[in-house]
Enzyme design. Structure first.
Site, PDB file in Angstrom:
ATOM      1  N   THR A 266      -0.982   8.524   2.892  1.00 14.50           N
ATOM      2  CA  THR A 266      -0.732   7.080   2.845  1.00 14.50           C
ATOM      3  C   THR A 266      -1.268   6.429   4.121  1.00 14.50           C
ATOM      4  OG1 THR A 266       1.418   7.130   3.958  1.00 14.50           O
ATOM      5  CG2 THR A 266       1.409   7.540   1.582  1.00 14.50           C
TER       6      THR A 266
ATOM      7  N   LEU B  28       3.142   4.458  -0.450  1.00 10.53           N
ATOM      8  CA  LEU B  28       4.284   4.788  -1.296  1.00 10.53           C
ATOM      9  C   LEU B  28       4.940   3.537  -1.861  1.00 10.53           C
ATOM     10  CD1 LEU B  28       6.229   6.809  -2.528  1.00 10.53           C
ATOM     11  CD2 LEU B  28       7.479   6.838  -0.349  1.00 10.53           C
TER      12      LEU B  28
ATOM     13  N   SER C 107       0.845  -1.195   0.000  1.00 11.46           N
ATOM     14  CA  SER C 107       0.000   0.000   0.000  1.00 11.46           C
ATOM     15  C   SER C 107       0.876   1.238   0.000  1.00 11.46           C
ATOM     16  CB  SER C 107      -0.926   0.016   1.227  1.00 11.46           C
ATOM     17  OG  SER C 107      -0.163   0.067   2.425  1.00 11.46           O
TER      18      SER C 107
ATOM     19  N   SER D 101      12.366  10.959   6.461  1.00  9.18           N
ATOM     20  CA  SER D 101      11.254  11.884   6.718  1.00  9.18           C
ATOM     21  C   SER D 101      11.828  13.222   7.148  1.00  9.18           C
ATOM     22  CB  SER D 101      10.346  11.338   7.820  1.00  9.18           C
ATOM     23  OG  SER D 101       9.392  12.310   8.225  1.00  9.18           O
TER      24      SER D 101
ATOM     25  N   TYR E 273       9.134   8.498  16.354  1.00  6.48           N
ATOM     26  CA  TYR E 273       9.276   8.553  14.900  1.00  6.48           C
ATOM     27  C   TYR E 273      10.410   9.486  14.504  1.00  6.48           C
ATOM     28  CZ  TYR E 273       7.867   8.942   9.993  1.00  6.48           C
ATOM     29  OH  TYR E 273       7.832   8.925   8.615  1.00  6.48           O
TER      30      TYR E 273
ATOM     31  N   LYS F 287      13.762   8.178  12.459  1.00  8.33           N
ATOM     32  CA  LYS F 287      14.114   8.703  11.146  1.00  8.33           C
ATOM     33  C   LYS F 287      15.422   9.491  11.196  1.00  8.33           C
ATOM     34  CE  LYS F 287      10.772   7.085   8.635  1.00  8.33           C
ATOM     35  NZ  LYS F 287      11.050   6.104   7.559  1.00  8.33           N
TER      36      LYS F 287
END
Length: 260
Positions: free
Chosen positions: A182, A13, A11, A134, A147, A151
């Site tokens: 997304t 990207l 699903s 990101s 997160y 990243k």
């Protein structure tokens, strides 16, 4: 014919990248934890040039299965795309540490270990690594401590690796999207590790995954080392560096609803 391995390909990207590389005539090895969704995607592409192996990307055994399939089914590996990821939306002090561990395992440790295991194949092909980072790795975002940390770690690891594998002819593209439309945000974890119940706040323009896939392939073809597709988020990261107090005030106002 190039062989491309894409993680998180059922699903978002990952799927849009699979579709795009399929139109370029590439062999595809796709993986995702969603076995049913992955099988549907592979069937849509056709079995001749696409193979799906479902599993947990944090499992080293899956890494070996993927690389063995690259070698045996397609004769090697040309492009590794570390795309699979998860996020969370939860105030740091209220979040179960297990959430941070899970995010770090998927977003940092898994791509690191898969990439290191793939290096022998990539050396043979003088191939390329594409890592989906990101803008959250470049600037703090409230409610995303785990997160942002994952990243940021991903970025630093692959920047170091870039300089070390260039002598082997391996190229590296690091991609720094901002907010994309997304399933990663639809499936974001809450403070208790279950799906977050509140909506997300955003900075900049929300882009479609299909648009992002086109930008990535163009950047790869142009030989870019880094891709910052959203100018407004890139400018926000500069604001964080030159005027951090002002940045914090603006971000705190934007994300205030998530902190309640």
């Amino acid at each position: 014919m190039h062989t491309v391995l894409i993680t998180g390909a059922a699903s978002g990207l990952g799927w849009e990248l699979a579709r795009a590389y399929h139109t370029h005539g590439c062999n595809l090895l796709l993986t995702d934890i969603n076995a049913e969704g992955l099988a549907t995607r592979v069937a849509e592409l056709g079995a001749e040039h696409a193979l799906g192996l479902a599993g947990d990307i944090t499992d080293p055994a899956l890494h070996q299965q993927l690389l063995q399939a690259c070698a045996e089914r397609f004769g090697g590996l040309d492009i590794l795309i570390n795309n699979a990821g998860i996020t969370h939306r939860s105030p740091t002090t209220q979040t179960d540490p297990a959430v941070f561990r899970k995010v770090m395992a998927v977003d940092y440790q898994a791509p690191v270990e898969l990439t290191l295991s793939a290096l022998p194949l990539l050396r043979k092909s003088r191939g390329q690594i594409i890592a989906i980072g990101s803008m959250a790795g470049w600037m703090p975002v409230l409610g995303r401590a785990g997160y942002c940390a994952a990243k940021s770690a991903l970025s630093q690891f692959f920047e170091v690796l870039r300089a070390e594998v260039v002598r082997d002819g391996i190229r590296m593209l690091l991609v720094y999207p901002s907010f994309l439309d997304t399933p990663i945000d639809l499936n974001a974890l809450g403070a208790d590790g279950q799906r977050a119940k509140h909506g997300r706040s955003t900075i900049g323009t929300i882009r479609g995954a299909d648009w992002m896939a086109v930008q990535i392939i163009q950047a790869q073809q142009q030989g870019l080392q880094r891709l910052f597709p959203d100018r407004s988020s890139w400018l926000a990261s500069l604001l964080w560096r030159i005027a951090p107090s002002f940045y914090y005030r603006k971000m705190s106002a934007r994300f205030a609803a998530e902190m309640d």
